[in-house]
Design a protein around this motif. Structure first.
Motif, PDB file in Angstrom:
ATOM      1  N   LEU A   9     -10.282  12.200  -7.566  1.00 24.19           N
ATOM      2  CA  LEU A   9      -9.400  12.533  -6.581  1.00 24.19           C
ATOM      3  C   LEU A   9      -8.831  11.553  -5.962  1.00 24.19           C
ATOM      4  CD1 LEU A   9      -8.034  14.973  -5.304  1.00 24.19           C
ATOM      5  CD2 LEU A   9      -9.543  15.098  -3.509  1.00 24.19           C
ATOM      6  N   ILE A  10      -9.476  10.110  -5.778  1.00 24.19           N
ATOM      7  CA  ILE A  10      -8.685   9.039  -5.355  1.00 24.19           C
ATOM      8  C   ILE A  10      -7.688   8.741  -6.130  1.00 24.19           C
ATOM      9  CG2 ILE A  10      -8.989   6.432  -4.749  1.00 24.19           C
ATOM     10  CD1 ILE A  10     -11.696   7.235  -3.630  1.00 24.19           C
ATOM     11  N   ALA A  26      -0.054   2.184  -4.048  1.00 23.36           N
ATOM     12  CA  ALA A  26      -0.707   2.887  -3.087  1.00 23.36           C
ATOM     13  C   ALA A  26      -2.400   2.669  -3.476  1.00 23.36           C
ATOM     14  CB  ALA A  26      -0.505   4.247  -3.052  1.00 23.36           C
ATOM     15  N   ARG A  27      -3.200   2.342  -2.437  1.00 23.45           N
ATOM     16  CA  ARG A  27      -4.548   2.282  -2.495  1.00 23.45           C
ATOM     17  C   ARG A  27      -5.280   3.104  -1.629  1.00 23.45           C
ATOM     18  NH1 ARG A  27      -5.276   1.585  -6.783  1.00 23.45           N
ATOM     19  NH2 ARG A  27      -4.586  -0.536  -7.120  1.00 23.45           N
ATOM     20  N   VAL A  28      -6.126   3.867  -1.916  1.00 22.14           N
ATOM     21  CA  VAL A  28      -6.925   4.537  -0.872  1.00 22.14           C
ATOM     22  C   VAL A  28      -8.610   4.082  -0.853  1.00 22.14           C
ATOM     23  CG1 VAL A  28      -7.709   6.916  -0.425  1.00 22.14           C
ATOM     24  CG2 VAL A  28      -5.658   6.663  -1.491  1.00 22.14           C
ATOM     25  N   VAL A  29      -8.776   3.998   0.478  1.00 18.99           N
ATOM     26  CA  VAL A  29     -10.030   3.349   0.785  1.00 18.99           C
ATOM     27  C   VAL A  29     -10.997   4.430   1.416  1.00 18.99           C
ATOM     28  CG1 VAL A  29     -11.470   1.436   1.826  1.00 18.99           C
ATOM     29  CG2 VAL A  29      -9.150   1.038   0.827  1.00 18.99           C
ATOM     30  N   ASP A  37     -10.839   6.420   4.716  1.00 26.15           N
ATOM     31  CA  ASP A  37     -11.006   5.423   6.025  1.00 26.15           C
ATOM     32  C   ASP A  37      -9.469   4.661   6.081  1.00 26.15           C
ATOM     33  OD1 ASP A  37     -13.513   5.566   6.794  1.00 26.15           O
ATOM     34  OD2 ASP A  37     -14.133   3.890   5.837  1.00 26.15           O
ATOM     35  N   GLU A  38      -8.796   4.390   4.873  1.00 24.93           N
ATOM     36  CA  GLU A  38      -7.569   3.582   5.057  1.00 24.93           C
ATOM     37  C   GLU A  38      -6.912   3.941   3.738  1.00 24.93           C
ATOM     38  OE1 GLU A  38      -8.610  -0.559   4.581  1.00 24.93           O
ATOM     39  OE2 GLU A  38     -10.103  -0.365   6.476  1.00 24.93           O
ATOM     40  N   LYS A  72      -4.322   5.890   9.877  1.00 29.01           N
ATOM     41  CA  LYS A  72      -5.132   5.252   8.586  1.00 29.01           C
ATOM     42  C   LYS A  72      -4.295   4.817   7.488  1.00 29.01           C
ATOM     43  CE  LYS A  72      -9.156   8.338   9.551  1.00 29.01           C
ATOM     44  NZ  LYS A  72     -10.139   9.017   8.750  1.00 29.01           N
ATOM     45  N   ILE A  73      -3.028   4.920   7.903  1.00 24.10           N
ATOM     46  CA  ILE A  73      -1.991   4.565   6.882  1.00 24.10           C
ATOM     47  C   ILE A  73      -1.238   3.163   7.249  1.00 24.10           C
ATOM     48  CG2 ILE A  73       0.116   4.957   5.732  1.00 24.10           C
ATOM     49  CD1 ILE A  73      -0.824   8.176   6.468  1.00 24.10           C
TER      50      ILE A  73
END
Length: 77
Positions: A9-10, A26-29, A37-38, A72-73
């Motif tokens: 999903l990430i 874009a990067r999802v942490v 988280d971020e 968080k963005i």
């Protein structure tokens, strides 16, 4: 309400965010327990960061049903 995010999903979220015209990357942490988280975004300076954050929140809600706190963005232009 937070959602547990899988690694598959990430990738889908990052791809969806990259489809927004002003966003270049874009990067999802996520945390170890699978919560977002971020979110880090590299964007063109053609739109105000506040509006980009709203676009990101709307994209996540519309495409995935995920509500994310705007704090968080992170936007880099």
């Amino acid at each position: 309400m937070e959602h547990v995010i899988s690694s598959a999903l990430i990738s889908e979220i990052e791809e969806a965010l990259s489809q927004v015209s002003e966003i270049r990357a874009a990067r999802v942490v996520t945390s170890s327990d699978g919560f977002i988280d971020e979110i880090h975004v590299l964007a063109l300076p053609s739109k105000a960061p506040k509006q980009l954050v709203r676009d990101i929140e709307s994209t996540l809600m519309a495409a995935f049903g995920i509500a994310v706190d705007h704090k968080k963005i992170s936007i880099a232009q």
